[in-house]
Design a protein around this motif. Structure first.
Motif, PDB file in Angstrom:
ATOM      1  N   ASP A 241       0.839  -1.194   0.000  1.00 48.42           N
ATOM      2  CA  ASP A 241       0.000   0.000   0.000  1.00 48.42           C
ATOM      3  C   ASP A 241       0.878   1.250   0.000  1.00 48.42           C
ATOM      4  O   ASP A 241       1.802   1.355   0.823  1.00 48.42           O
ATOM      5  CB  ASP A 241      -0.885   0.043   1.247  1.00 48.42           C
ATOM      6  CG  ASP A 241      -1.857  -1.119   1.330  1.00 48.42           C
ATOM      7  OD1 ASP A 241      -1.873  -1.946   0.397  1.00 48.42           O
ATOM      8  OD2 ASP A 241      -2.593  -1.196   2.328  1.00 48.42           O
ATOM      9  N   LEU A 242       0.581   2.173  -0.864  1.00 57.37           N
ATOM     10  CA  LEU A 242       1.269   3.464  -0.886  1.00 57.37           C
ATOM     11  C   LEU A 242       0.350   4.518  -0.296  1.00 57.37           C
ATOM     12  O   LEU A 242      -0.777   4.705  -0.756  1.00 57.37           O
ATOM     13  CB  LEU A 242       1.648   3.854  -2.316  1.00 57.37           C
ATOM     14  CG  LEU A 242       2.254   5.254  -2.487  1.00 57.37           C
ATOM     15  CD1 LEU A 242       3.598   5.355  -1.774  1.00 57.37           C
ATOM     16  CD2 LEU A 242       2.406   5.598  -3.973  1.00 57.37           C
ATOM     17  N   GLN A 243       0.829   5.214   0.729  1.00 57.82           N
ATOM     18  CA  GLN A 243       0.071   6.300   1.344  1.00 57.82           C
ATOM     19  C   GLN A 243       0.809   7.601   1.058  1.00 57.82           C
ATOM     20  O   GLN A 243       1.929   7.806   1.526  1.00 57.82           O
ATOM     21  CB  GLN A 243      -0.048   6.071   2.856  1.00 57.82           C
ATOM     22  CG  GLN A 243      -0.884   7.098   3.570  1.00 57.82           C
ATOM     23  CD  GLN A 243      -1.195   6.680   4.995  1.00 57.82           C
ATOM     24  OE1 GLN A 243      -1.895   5.699   5.231  1.00 57.82           O
ATOM     25  NE2 GLN A 243      -0.663   7.406   5.963  1.00 57.82           N
ATOM     26  N   THR A 244       0.194   8.491   0.282  1.00 61.83           N
ATOM     27  CA  THR A 244       0.895   9.665  -0.222  1.00 61.83           C
ATOM     28  C   THR A 244      -0.036  10.868  -0.311  1.00 61.83           C
ATOM     29  O   THR A 244      -1.253  10.713  -0.371  1.00 61.83           O
ATOM     30  CB  THR A 244       1.479   9.368  -1.622  1.00 61.83           C
ATOM     31  OG1 THR A 244       2.015  10.572  -2.195  1.00 61.83           O
ATOM     32  CG2 THR A 244       0.419   8.834  -2.571  1.00 61.83           C
ATOM     33  N   ASN A 245       0.562  12.066  -0.311  1.00 59.37           N
ATOM     34  CA  ASN A 245      -0.274  13.247  -0.546  1.00 59.37           C
ATOM     35  C   ASN A 245      -0.485  13.484  -2.039  1.00 59.37           C
ATOM     36  O   ASN A 245      -1.250  14.362  -2.429  1.00 59.37           O
ATOM     37  CB  ASN A 245       0.304  14.493   0.142  1.00 59.37           C
ATOM     38  CG  ASN A 245       1.653  14.943  -0.402  1.00 59.37           C
ATOM     39  OD1 ASN A 245       1.941  14.848  -1.596  1.00 59.37           O
ATOM     40  ND2 ASN A 245       2.494  15.459   0.480  1.00 59.37           N
ATOM     41  N   GLY A 246       0.197  12.707  -2.857  1.00 59.17           N
ATOM     42  CA  GLY A 246      -0.049  12.726  -4.298  1.00 59.17           C
ATOM     43  C   GLY A 246       0.574  13.868  -5.074  1.00 59.17           C
ATOM     44  O   GLY A 246       0.627  13.822  -6.305  1.00 59.17           O
ATOM     45  N   SER A 247       1.075  14.874  -4.401  1.00 58.80           N
ATOM     46  CA  SER A 247       1.524  16.079  -5.103  1.00 58.80           C
ATOM     47  C   SER A 247       2.770  15.866  -5.951  1.00 58.80           C
ATOM     48  O   SER A 247       3.050  16.654  -6.861  1.00 58.80           O
ATOM     49  CB  SER A 247       1.798  17.199  -4.096  1.00 58.80           C
ATOM     50  OG  SER A 247       2.865  16.849  -3.216  1.00 58.80           O
ATOM     51  N   LEU A 248       3.521  14.794  -5.678  1.00 57.65           N
ATOM     52  CA  LEU A 248       4.762  14.530  -6.417  1.00 57.65           C
ATOM     53  C   LEU A 248       4.618  13.363  -7.394  1.00 57.65           C
ATOM     54  O   LEU A 248       5.595  12.961  -8.029  1.00 57.65           O
ATOM     55  CB  LEU A 248       5.900  14.238  -5.427  1.00 57.65           C
ATOM     56  CG  LEU A 248       6.213  15.362  -4.435  1.00 57.65           C
ATOM     57  CD1 LEU A 248       7.249  14.909  -3.412  1.00 57.65           C
ATOM     58  CD2 LEU A 248       6.704  16.605  -5.167  1.00 57.65           C
TER      59      LEU A 248
ATOM     60  N   THR B 190     -11.194  22.717  -3.186  1.00 57.34           N
ATOM     61  CA  THR B 190     -10.742  23.874  -3.959  1.00 57.34           C
ATOM     62  C   THR B 190      -9.272  24.136  -3.700  1.00 57.34           C
ATOM     63  O   THR B 190      -8.720  23.736  -2.658  1.00 57.34           O
ATOM     64  CB  THR B 190     -11.527  25.148  -3.588  1.00 57.34           C
ATOM     65  OG1 THR B 190     -11.227  25.507  -2.224  1.00 57.34           O
ATOM     66  CG2 THR B 190     -13.022  24.942  -3.754  1.00 57.34           C
ATOM     67  N   ARG B 191      -8.652  24.833  -4.625  1.00 58.09           N
ATOM     68  CA  ARG B 191      -7.238  25.172  -4.490  1.00 58.09           C
ATOM     69  C   ARG B 191      -6.996  26.034  -3.252  1.00 58.09           C
ATOM     70  O   ARG B 191      -6.023  25.824  -2.519  1.00 58.09           O
ATOM     71  CB  ARG B 191      -6.781  25.915  -5.751  1.00 58.09           C
ATOM     72  CG  ARG B 191      -5.341  26.365  -5.735  1.00 58.09           C
ATOM     73  CD  ARG B 191      -5.010  27.159  -6.989  1.00 58.09           C
ATOM     74  NE  ARG B 191      -3.651  27.666  -6.968  1.00 58.09           N
ATOM     75  CZ  ARG B 191      -3.156  28.498  -7.887  1.00 58.09           C
ATOM     76  NH1 ARG B 191      -3.919  28.887  -8.899  1.00 58.09           N
ATOM     77  NH2 ARG B 191      -1.901  28.921  -7.785  1.00 58.09           N
ATOM     78  N   GLU B 192      -7.892  26.988  -3.010  1.00 58.55           N
ATOM     79  CA  GLU B 192      -7.728  27.903  -1.882  1.00 58.55           C
ATOM     80  C   GLU B 192      -7.814  27.167  -0.545  1.00 58.55           C
ATOM     81  O   GLU B 192      -6.981  27.382   0.354  1.00 58.55           O
ATOM     82  CB  GLU B 192      -8.788  29.004  -1.946  1.00 58.55           C
ATOM     83  CG  GLU B 192      -8.655  29.960  -3.114  1.00 58.55           C
ATOM     84  CD  GLU B 192      -9.069  29.338  -4.454  1.00 58.55           C
ATOM     85  OE1 GLU B 192      -8.627  29.848  -5.506  1.00 58.55           O
ATOM     86  OE2 GLU B 192      -9.831  28.341  -4.434  1.00 58.55           O
TER      87      GLU B 192
ATOM     88  N   THR C 236      -0.587  22.900  -4.153  1.00 61.89           N
ATOM     89  CA  THR C 236      -0.398  21.673  -4.940  1.00 61.89           C
ATOM     90  C   THR C 236      -1.720  20.996  -5.300  1.00 61.89           C
ATOM     91  O   THR C 236      -1.721  19.818  -5.663  1.00 61.89           O
ATOM     92  CB  THR C 236       0.477  20.671  -4.157  1.00 61.89           C
ATOM     93  OG1 THR C 236      -0.159  20.394  -2.893  1.00 61.89           O
ATOM     94  CG2 THR C 236       1.875  21.223  -3.900  1.00 61.89           C
ATOM     95  N   PHE C 237      -2.812  21.723  -5.189  1.00 63.04           N
ATOM     96  CA  PHE C 237      -4.128  21.107  -5.422  1.00 63.04           C
ATOM     97  C   PHE C 237      -4.205  20.440  -6.794  1.00 63.04           C
ATOM     98  O   PHE C 237      -4.650  19.292  -6.920  1.00 63.04           O
ATOM     99  CB  PHE C 237      -5.223  22.164  -5.286  1.00 63.04           C
ATOM    100  CG  PHE C 237      -6.612  21.631  -5.535  1.00 63.04           C
ATOM    101  CD1 PHE C 237      -7.249  20.853  -4.585  1.00 63.04           C
ATOM    102  CD2 PHE C 237      -7.275  21.907  -6.721  1.00 63.04           C
ATOM    103  CE1 PHE C 237      -8.538  20.357  -4.807  1.00 63.04           C
ATOM    104  CE2 PHE C 237      -8.557  21.418  -6.956  1.00 63.04           C
ATOM    105  CZ  PHE C 237      -9.190  20.643  -5.988  1.00 63.04           C
TER     106      PHE C 237
ATOM    107  N   ALA D 277      -2.819  13.347  -9.665  1.00 62.16           N
ATOM    108  CA  ALA D 277      -2.420  12.047  -9.112  1.00 62.16           C
ATOM    109  C   ALA D 277      -3.632  11.126  -8.978  1.00 62.16           C
ATOM    110  O   ALA D 277      -3.550   9.929  -9.278  1.00 62.16           O
ATOM    111  CB  ALA D 277      -1.749  12.243  -7.759  1.00 62.16           C
ATOM    112  N   LEU D 278      -4.751  11.681  -8.539  1.00 64.22           N
ATOM    113  CA  LEU D 278      -5.980  10.883  -8.453  1.00 64.22           C
ATOM    114  C   LEU D 278      -6.391  10.402  -9.838  1.00 64.22           C
ATOM    115  O   LEU D 278      -6.878   9.274 -10.003  1.00 64.22           O
ATOM    116  CB  LEU D 278      -7.100  11.719  -7.836  1.00 64.22           C
ATOM    117  CG  LEU D 278      -6.977  12.023  -6.336  1.00 64.22           C
ATOM    118  CD1 LEU D 278      -8.010  13.058  -5.912  1.00 64.22           C
ATOM    119  CD2 LEU D 278      -7.133  10.753  -5.513  1.00 64.22           C
TER     120      LEU D 278
END
Length: 300
Positions: free
Chosen positions: A128-135, A157-159, A169-170, A176-177
């Motif tokens: 399992d990979l747990q990530t914030n996805g931004s990279l 939202t980005r804000e 990084t929104f 990533a999703l």
């Protein structure tokens, strides 16, 4: 002498169902129908007879992160000197391994190397990979080999995302999703923290967005308020009272389920299923903690 609510009702000459309310019954049906999160399968926390359950084994790459989330336990662990050193924390022959529970694993240049090493060392384990996805990029995704990917997103939202993560990084997270959502060889999950007063209105929107990108599941988790994050959460508008309400947490999950296969933390669900409707309706959970600790020994 202690009585269950049913026994007390009958002693008062009232049939138990009269003491219930429609919302309590609805919550109970919702909980009974929920499926355990894919990530929680094989977790010891699902067995309530286990007096000291621990989470899946994990491989920690780095406590560092490119986000600075207002609720983050990893940041608290670093500040308190409790963050785990890089390495594998678990046992031989695991059924699942999480990469990772602290920091951002894609921030480490060793992510591909460690991914391959774990696949070779534990060929039968679910990774399992747990990530914030931004990279996460298409190029990097082609080099990775995971069975399940959880990407964190707590705003629609980005804000709002910027306010929660302190990182602009929104768009990267949404991309990533999209990447994992269209790869049907993996189980894709959007992981969202319930923060009433901060992201109530965002949760169903996140669910709808994730579903539109092909994401399989939403894992909605209750917020744990760590000591060093209290003031940040207060400034952001957290409703601490509602953050401890099981009813409010489940209502948020019910709204999200209109759009996606939403699931709640497995160890929480196991407990909620033991509750009668009125208890479930009125129960509260302890949302305060100091800092998380790894309960497993480091083997590698």
């Amino acid at each position: 002498m202690k009585y269950s609510w049913e026994e007390f009702a009958r002693k008062m000459g009232v049939e138990p169902q009269i003491l219930e309310n429609e919302e309590a019954r609805l919550l109970k049906r919702f909980v009974d129908d929920l499926v355990y999160p894919s990530h929680c399968q094989f977790c010891q926390g699902l067995d309530l007879s286990n007096p000291n359950p621990v989470h899946h084994p994990s491989y920690e790459l780095t406590p560092a992160c490119n986000h600075d989330c207002i609720f983050c336990y990893s940041n608290v662990a670093v500040k308190l000197g409790k963050a785990p050193k890089p390495g594998y924390y678990g046992w031989e022959n695991p059924k699942a391994i999480t990469v990772s529970q602290y920091g951002e694993p894609l921030f480490s240049p060793r992510i591909v190397e460690v991914n391959r090493m774990l696949r070779e060392r534990f060929p039968e384990a679910r990774l399992d990979l747990q990530t914030n996805g931004s990279l996460l990029t298409e190029e990097l995704w082609q080099k990775l080999d995971f069975d399940l990917v959880m990407i964190s997103l707590d705003a629609a939202t980005r804000e709002k995302h910027l306010a929660i993560t302190n990182a602009d990084t929104f768009d990267n997270v949404v991309n990533a999703l999209r990447i994992v959502g269209r790869d049907k060889s993996v189980r894709s999950i959007v992981r969202t923290i319930f923060m009433p007063g901060i992201n109530d209105e965002d949760i169903p929107k996140i669910a709808e967005l994730a579903a539109s990108l092909g994401v399989d599941e939403m894992m909605l988790q209750p917020l744990t308020v760590h000591e060093l994050n209290v003031e940040r959460l207060r400034k952001a508008g957290l409703d601490f009272e509602r953050a401890e309400s099981i009813r409010e947490y489940l209502k948020a999950a019910m709204k999200a389920k209109e759009y996606i296969d939403v699931r709640i933390s497995g160890c929480q669900l196991a407990i909620y299923r033991t509750m009668d409707p009125l208890t479930l309706f009125s129960a509260r959970r302890i949302a305060r903690d100091v800092a998380p600790l790894v309960k497993r020994k480091r083997l590698l």
